[in-house]
Design a protein around this motif. Structure first.
Motif, PDB file in Angstrom:
ATOM      1  N   MET A   1       0.639  -1.130   0.308  1.00 64.21           N
ATOM      2  CA  MET A   1       0.304   0.065   0.259  1.00 64.21           C
ATOM      3  C   MET A   1       1.028   1.481   0.351  1.00 64.21           C
ATOM      4  SD  MET A   1      -3.539   0.621  -0.016  1.00 64.21           S
ATOM      5  CE  MET A   1      -4.708   1.814   0.531  1.00 64.21           C
ATOM      6  N   GLU A   2       1.678   1.077   0.726  1.00 64.24           N
ATOM      7  CA  GLU A   2       3.202   1.979   1.035  1.00 64.24           C
ATOM      8  C   GLU A   2       3.339   1.929  -0.843  1.00 64.24           C
ATOM      9  OE1 GLU A   2       7.193   3.286   3.052  1.00 64.24           O
ATOM     10  OE2 GLU A   2       5.641   2.527   4.089  1.00 64.24           O
ATOM     11  N   ASN A   3       3.539   1.744  -1.082  1.00 63.54           N
ATOM     12  CA  ASN A   3       4.151   2.299  -2.361  1.00 63.54           C
ATOM     13  C   ASN A   3       3.328   2.708  -3.407  1.00 63.54           C
ATOM     14  OD1 ASN A   3       6.347   1.541  -4.567  1.00 63.54           O
ATOM     15  ND2 ASN A   3       5.822  -0.457  -5.747  1.00 63.54           N
ATOM     16  N   LEU A   4       2.292   1.992  -3.128  1.00 63.30           N
ATOM     17  CA  LEU A   4       0.977   3.141  -4.197  1.00 63.30           C
ATOM     18  C   LEU A   4       0.631   4.654  -4.280  1.00 63.30           C
ATOM     19  CD1 LEU A   4      -2.096   0.259  -3.984  1.00 63.30           C
ATOM     20  CD2 LEU A   4      -0.537   1.049  -6.373  1.00 63.30           C
ATOM     21  N   ILE A   5       0.835   4.458  -2.548  1.00 61.43           N
ATOM     22  CA  ILE A   5       0.955   6.328  -1.928  1.00 61.43           C
ATOM     23  C   ILE A   5       1.498   6.974  -2.448  1.00 61.43           C
ATOM     24  CG2 ILE A   5       0.885   7.803   0.152  1.00 61.43           C
ATOM     25  CD1 ILE A   5      -1.189   5.751   1.611  1.00 61.43           C
ATOM     26  N   ARG A   6       3.338   6.011  -2.672  1.00 61.36           N
ATOM     27  CA  ARG A   6       4.556   7.119  -2.925  1.00 61.36           C
ATOM     28  C   ARG A   6       4.370   7.504  -5.119  1.00 61.36           C
ATOM     29  NH1 ARG A   6       9.958   6.974  -0.940  1.00 61.36           N
ATOM     30  NH2 ARG A   6       9.090   6.253   0.827  1.00 61.36           N
ATOM     31  N   LYS A   7       3.849   6.171  -5.046  1.00 60.83           N
ATOM     32  CA  LYS A   7       3.742   6.614  -7.009  1.00 60.83           C
ATOM     33  C   LYS A   7       3.326   7.589  -7.062  1.00 60.83           C
ATOM     34  CE  LYS A   7       4.878   1.599  -8.115  1.00 60.83           C
ATOM     35  NZ  LYS A   7       4.605   0.780  -9.346  1.00 60.83           N
ATOM     36  N   GLY A   8       1.481   7.847  -6.008  1.00 61.68           N
ATOM     37  CA  GLY A   8       0.252   8.695  -6.433  1.00 61.68           C
ATOM     38  C   GLY A   8       1.386  10.241  -5.990  1.00 61.68           C
ATOM     39  N   LEU A   9       1.832   9.909  -5.185  1.00 60.60           N
ATOM     40  CA  LEU A   9       2.412  11.056  -4.833  1.00 60.60           C
ATOM     41  C   LEU A   9       3.442  11.403  -6.034  1.00 60.60           C
ATOM     42  CD1 LEU A   9       2.447  13.575  -2.871  1.00 60.60           C
ATOM     43  CD2 LEU A   9       4.655  12.588  -1.684  1.00 60.60           C
ATOM     44  N   ILE A  10       4.619  10.955  -6.251  1.00 63.60           N
ATOM     45  CA  ILE A  10       4.754  11.521  -7.385  1.00 63.60           C
ATOM     46  C   ILE A  10       4.434  11.538  -8.838  1.00 63.60           C
ATOM     47  CG2 ILE A  10       6.715   9.933  -9.745  1.00 63.60           C
ATOM     48  CD1 ILE A  10       7.550   8.463  -6.447  1.00 63.60           C
ATOM     49  N   GLY A  11       3.095  11.058  -8.827  1.00 64.01           N
ATOM     50  CA  GLY A  11       1.803  11.138  -9.642  1.00 64.01           C
ATOM     51  C   GLY A  11       1.944  12.697  -9.465  1.00 64.01           C
ATOM     52  N   GLU A  12       1.290  13.218  -8.867  1.00 66.39           N
ATOM     53  CA  GLU A  12       0.949  14.810  -8.279  1.00 66.39           C
ATOM     54  C   GLU A  12       1.513  15.177  -8.598  1.00 66.39           C
ATOM     55  OE1 GLU A  12      -1.418  15.108  -5.151  1.00 66.39           O
ATOM     56  OE2 GLU A  12      -2.450  13.082  -4.877  1.00 66.39           O
ATOM     57  N   LEU A  13       2.982  14.935  -8.396  1.00 64.28           N
ATOM     58  CA  LEU A  13       4.259  16.086  -7.807  1.00 64.28           C
ATOM     59  C   LEU A  13       4.628  16.584  -9.598  1.00 64.28           C
ATOM     60  CD1 LEU A  13       7.087  14.732  -4.760  1.00 64.28           C
ATOM     61  CD2 LEU A  13       5.691  17.583  -5.808  1.00 64.28           C
ATOM     62  N   ILE A  14       4.886  15.505 -10.674  1.00 60.93           N
ATOM     63  CA  ILE A  14       4.611  15.102 -12.164  1.00 60.93           C
ATOM     64  C   ILE A  14       3.980  16.526 -12.415  1.00 60.93           C
ATOM     65  CG2 ILE A  14       4.787  14.539 -14.208  1.00 60.93           C
ATOM     66  CD1 ILE A  14       5.689  11.805 -12.291  1.00 60.93           C
ATOM     67  N   VAL A  15       2.363  16.363 -12.222  1.00 59.28           N
ATOM     68  CA  VAL A  15       1.779  17.392 -13.469  1.00 59.28           C
ATOM     69  C   VAL A  15       1.699  18.628 -12.222  1.00 59.28           C
ATOM     70  CG1 VAL A  15      -1.067  18.080 -12.173  1.00 59.28           C
ATOM     71  CG2 VAL A  15      -0.197  15.163 -12.943  1.00 59.28           C
ATOM     72  N   GLN A  16       1.853  19.057 -11.044  1.00 60.17           N
ATOM     73  CA  GLN A  16       2.387  20.297 -10.240  1.00 60.17           C
ATOM     74  C   GLN A  16       3.716  21.444 -11.313  1.00 60.17           C
ATOM     75  OE1 GLN A  16       2.376  20.240  -6.437  1.00 60.17           O
ATOM     76  NE2 GLN A  16       1.247  18.758  -6.348  1.00 60.17           N
TER      77      GLN A  16
END
Length: 66
Positions: free
Chosen positions: A1-16
């Protein structure tokens, strides 16, 4: 689960970072329980954004959903 949260955060930072490159002002949501990840503004127009990240294993590529 932690890995999914990390990937989601990375995706958000890329979009930002992409939105900033495009000249938008980007505001993060403090409480992410209403389906809004970011609010962006450009030339006095504000938009609410929810970011979803798709993977190649889903037969899709990373994309932005506005």
């Amino acid at each position: 689960m932690e890995n999914l949260i990390r990937k989601g955060l990375i995706g958000e930072l890329i979009v930002q970072s992409k939105l900033l490159e495009l000249g938008f002002n980007v505001f993060e949501n403090i409480c992410d329980d209403g389906g809004v990840d970011l609010i962006i503004e450009k030339k006095g127009v504000y938009k609410k954004i929810q970011i979803k990240r798709a993977t190649k294993t889903d037969n899709r590529y990373e994309r932005l959903m506005f």
